[in-house]
Design a protein around this motif. Structure first.
Motif, PDB file in Angstrom:
ATOM      1  N   LEU A  59       0.825  -1.209   0.000  1.00 55.66           N
ATOM      2  CA  LEU A  59       0.000   0.000   0.000  1.00 55.66           C
ATOM      3  C   LEU A  59       0.860   1.260   0.000  1.00 55.66           C
ATOM      4  O   LEU A  59       0.558   2.231  -0.704  1.00 55.66           O
ATOM      5  N   ALA A  60       1.955   1.254   0.774  1.00 56.79           N
ATOM      6  CA  ALA A  60       2.833   2.427   0.837  1.00 56.79           C
ATOM      7  C   ALA A  60       3.575   2.618  -0.472  1.00 56.79           C
ATOM      8  O   ALA A  60       3.795   3.756  -0.926  1.00 56.79           O
ATOM      9  N   ARG A  90       2.473   2.045  -3.335  1.00 58.66           N
ATOM     10  CA  ARG A  90       1.538   2.622  -4.306  1.00 58.66           C
ATOM     11  C   ARG A  90       1.036   3.996  -3.869  1.00 58.66           C
ATOM     12  O   ARG A  90       0.199   4.590  -4.546  1.00 58.66           O
ATOM     13  N   GLY A  91       1.512   4.472  -2.735  1.00 57.44           N
ATOM     14  CA  GLY A  91       1.095   5.779  -2.245  1.00 57.44           C
ATOM     15  C   GLY A  91      -0.265   5.804  -1.588  1.00 57.44           C
ATOM     16  O   GLY A  91      -0.808   6.880  -1.316  1.00 57.44           O
ATOM     17  N   THR A  92      -0.829   4.619  -1.300  1.00 54.16           N
ATOM     18  CA  THR A  92      -2.146   4.551  -0.663  1.00 54.16           C
ATOM     19  C   THR A  92      -2.079   4.989   0.789  1.00 54.16           C
ATOM     20  O   THR A  92      -2.993   5.632   1.306  1.00 54.16           O
ATOM     21  N   VAL A  93      -1.012   4.595   1.474  1.00 50.02           N
ATOM     22  CA  VAL A  93      -0.796   5.037   2.856  1.00 50.02           C
ATOM     23  C   VAL A  93       0.614   5.595   2.965  1.00 50.02           C
ATOM     24  O   VAL A  93       1.493   5.283   2.147  1.00 50.02           O
ATOM     25  N   ARG A  94       0.809   6.440   3.971  1.00 51.04           N
ATOM     26  CA  ARG A  94       2.147   6.967   4.273  1.00 51.04           C
ATOM     27  C   ARG A  94       2.664   6.277   5.524  1.00 51.04           C
ATOM     28  O   ARG A  94       1.920   6.036   6.463  1.00 51.04           O
ATOM     29  N   THR A 110      -1.741  14.046   8.738  1.00 53.49           N
ATOM     30  CA  THR A 110      -1.522  12.936   7.829  1.00 53.49           C
ATOM     31  C   THR A 110      -0.923  11.726   8.522  1.00 53.49           C
ATOM     32  O   THR A 110      -1.278  10.582   8.218  1.00 53.49           O
ATOM     33  N   ALA A 132      -2.437   7.999   8.718  1.00 51.97           N
ATOM     34  CA  ALA A 132      -1.653   6.861   8.245  1.00 51.97           C
ATOM     35  C   ALA A 132      -1.655   5.735   9.274  1.00 51.97           C
ATOM     36  O   ALA A 132      -1.772   4.559   8.926  1.00 51.97           O
TER      37      ALA A 132
END
Length: 692
Positions: A218-219, A221-225, A298, A302
């Protein structure tokens, strides 16, 4: 023929074991790879709607290239002054850095302080240097060291970022090793068994591997930080939760094995009888964490889904891998100890004595414990959550902290980290005048084509200008934040300027204000979620309200003790997000133990009545829940190996709060309240009509 179905049953645990061994073997490396997609760029974790966040985007056209400043400071020995030769040598030293790897643009010339005892120059570094940042800073440090007769320091955002990366460097190995070692030691003491603790540890590691693999994807792909803090909390949360759930399941398996003797039947019964409490407990933590999605910060948002993923993975291993291994091992899992029914152990020892005490004087027990918790909670308002100064971010000294102190000794406190004003170009003079007239502002000038304030005509981009205002107070101080608040009032009042104020101090101020807003929004959401789950699980209203009230009281008592301890340790306060993180973890995890207790109490009450139901439930679950609390406290305490005040403070709050909840709230306050209220505590459910 009758044996064929039974043989087929053994295929289920074998298949589950093979699947989890495959998951562990394939995804295990992701526990160490999560740092590859983590970012410790604090600008990426600012409030979405804050003025300082808008300035970050608005200032980009004024930057000739993306850069992170490293501020070089040269300090003359006590009693001497900087010479002209030293000033020239310093300017030549930083100028020679231009064009080297990692240097974004031409460094500024060295300029002396008003007291004549120090020099300062700014070296812009390329952003996102990652692992190359320490080497680039070393080259800057080596160049700065060529100035004779002066001590060189490197301060500013680049130096702080390097120290943060260094602090998080051990998060994959050291933190995990300490946490797993602490859990293994406690399990060996609890079970006096060699094999079962290792099985539980393997289950926790498999859960962490699966969670890290999902979060990595997920990280990436930029879905979560993910930052170092979220990464560390994920590891601790998964290990602690998986171990807690495993303790509950294995305790139930031990009971069923002693009763039935058949390991397959015991494993099936253990899952059936404990799955409700485990999934309800996990739901309170996961949904409590997901409530962080309501945050405007943010990094809070996250942590929500990342933590929830970890909890779900912990439940999966507990209800699939662990019972499969227990079904295959049977009594061998407890070797050399012999499994006994909890009832056999409950008739003697400390939990029998505690139950007898509650039975004799329930009102005195809950009243005295409530008074103790209220006395501790009285100190909670003294805990300051206004953020911490830069010299308290790290536990112990750090190079960037020493450099910032040297910078502050000779230059205005806000040097190197000015307040950044973006305004309409037609109002530049009026905005500059308003900024200079603000109490606490040392200087204000528009950025020019050279990239530096005050050296020529203002640089205009899209009809806007950038004005840098140097603050008199240190950029991380309360005084500087108050100056930013006054500065915004002044420049906002300039007609037609459409001015906005950002920069480091403004970011800290906005984060503090947003954290306060988040607490007001998220705390009621978490309490509502927990109350709803408890009502559904326990099929009553009074008991759930009591449980929520007691864990909230436990949280306030923990904050009160934390305020006293942090003061003794020299902390001036906490990060603005610490109370919220502490609340989410402590309240959600604290309800876990009450769920474990009260679900068993409800089960016993159905057969034995309210009074005996409470006492039998407490006696039966006392040892396992206390062990679970000690395990969770130990795993969170492992966060203290990371030398960051934020994680040390979170570690103390959760570890102490869990122990207080396990040993006082769940052991004394809750059962005494329920015994004293009797059947009324289960209103309006059918147990409200049960016999005492």
């Amino acid at each position: 023929m009758s044996s064929n179905p039974r043989r087929a049953l053994w295929l289920v645990p074998l298949a589950l074991l093979v699947v989890w061994l495959g998951i562990g073997g394939t995804l295990g490396p992701y526990a160490g790879k999560l740092g590859e997609v983590a970012t410790n760029d604090q600008a990426a974790f600012l409030p979405r709607s804050a003025e300082s966040t808008a300035v970050l985007e608005a200032r980009r056209p004024f930057e000739r290239s993306e850069s992170v400043p490293a501020i070089v400071v040269w300090e003359a020995p006590e009693g001497t002054r900087i010479t002209a030769d030293q000033t020239g040598a310093a300017t030549r030293a930083v100028a020679a850095l231009e064009g080297r790897p990692g240097i974004a643009e031409t460094p500024s010339p060295a300029r002396p302080s008003e007291d004549g005892r120090a020099l300062q120059a700014v070296v812009p570094l390329k952003p996102d240097l990652g692992e190359e940042l320490p080497a680039v800073l070393d080259s800057v440090r080596s160049a700065a060291a060529t100035v004779p007769g002066a001590t060189a320091y490197i301060a500013g955002p680049a130096a702080t970022q390097a120290d943060l990366s260094d602090a998080f460097a051990g998060i994959d190995g050291l933190l995990l090793g300490v946490a797993l070692g602490a859990v293994l030691l406690i399990l060996l003491l609890v079970y006096r068994s060699v094999l079962l603790p290792l099985v539980i540890i393997v289950a926790a590691v498999f859960a962490l591997a699966l969670a890290c693999a999902i979060v990595y994807a997920l990280a990436d792909r930029g879905t979560v930080r993910v930052d170092g803090q979220v990464q560390g909390i994920l590891s601790i949360l998964v290990i602690g939760a998986a171990t807690d759930y495993a303790l509950l399941l294995t305790a139930r398996f031990r009971e069923e094995l002693a009763i039935h003797g058949d390991r397959m039947r015991a494993a099936t019964a253990a899952v059936r009888r404990s799955a409700g409490a485990i999934t309800a407990s996990a739901a309170t933590v996961a949904l409590g964490l997901l409530a962080l999605l309501a945050s405007d910060l943010t990094n809070n948002r996250a942590l929500g889904p990342v933590g929830a993923i970890g909890i779900i993975c912990a439940v999966l291993t507990t209800l699939t891998f662990l019972p499969a291994v227990l079904a295959l091992l049977g009594r061998t899992a407890y070797w050399p100890a012999k499994p006994k029914a909890a009832a056999e152990e409950g008739g003697r020892g400390v939990w029998h004595r505690i139950a007898a005490l509650i039975d004799r004087a329930p009102r005195k027990v809950w009243a005295s414990t409530a008074v103790l918790l209220l006395a501790m909670a009285a100190f909670a308002p003294t805990l300051s959550a206004k953020g911490v100064p830069l010299d308290e971010i790290f536990v112990g000294d750090a190079p960037s902290v020493s450099a910032q102190k040297a910078l502050g000794r000779h230059f205005p406190g806000g040097s190197g980290q000015p307040a950044v004003i973006i305004a309409d170009a037609g109002r530049v003079e009026q905005v500059q005048a308003a900024a200079r007239a603000t109490d606490g502002v040392a200087a204000a000038a528009a950025v020019t084509a050279t990239g530096r304030p005050g050296e020529g005509d203002p640089l205009v981009r899209d009809g806007r200008v950038r004005i840098d205002a140097t603050l008199e107070a240190a950029a991380d101080s309360d005084a500087a934040k108050a100056t930013v608040e006054r500065l915004r009032t002044q420049v906002h009042a300039v007609p037609g300027a459409d001015a906005i104020v950002g920069g480091y101090t403004a970011q800290q101020y906005d984060t503090q204000q947003t954290a306060a807003r988040d607490r007001n929004v998220i705390v009621p959401i978490v309490l509502g979620i927990i109350l709803l789950i408890l009502v559904v699980l326990l099929r009553a209203l009074v008991v759930p309200v009591l449980l929520v009230a007691t864990v909230a009281l436990n949280f306030l008592a923990t904050l009160g003790v934390a305020a006293l301890v942090f003061d003794l340790l020299g902390f001036s306060g906490t990060d603005a997000s610490v109370p919220l993180y502490g609340f989410v973890f402590l309240v959600a995890l604290g309800v876990d133990y009450n769920i474990f207790l009260m679900s068993r109490v409800r089960e016993e009450t159905l057969t034995h009545g309210v009074r005996q139901g409470v006492l039998r439930g407490l006696t039966t679950t006392g040892g396992v829940i206390t062990s679970a609390g000690v395990v969770l406290a130990a795993t969170f305490a492992a966060l203290m190996v990371i030398p960051l005040a934020f994680l040390v403070q979170i570690a103390f709050i959760v570890a102490f709060g869990v122990l207080l909840d396990t040993l006082v709230v769940r052991s004394l306050l809750v059962p005494a309240l329920v015994v004293d209220l009797g059947a009324r505590s289960w209103w309006p459910g059918r147990l409200a009509r049960a016999e005492q």
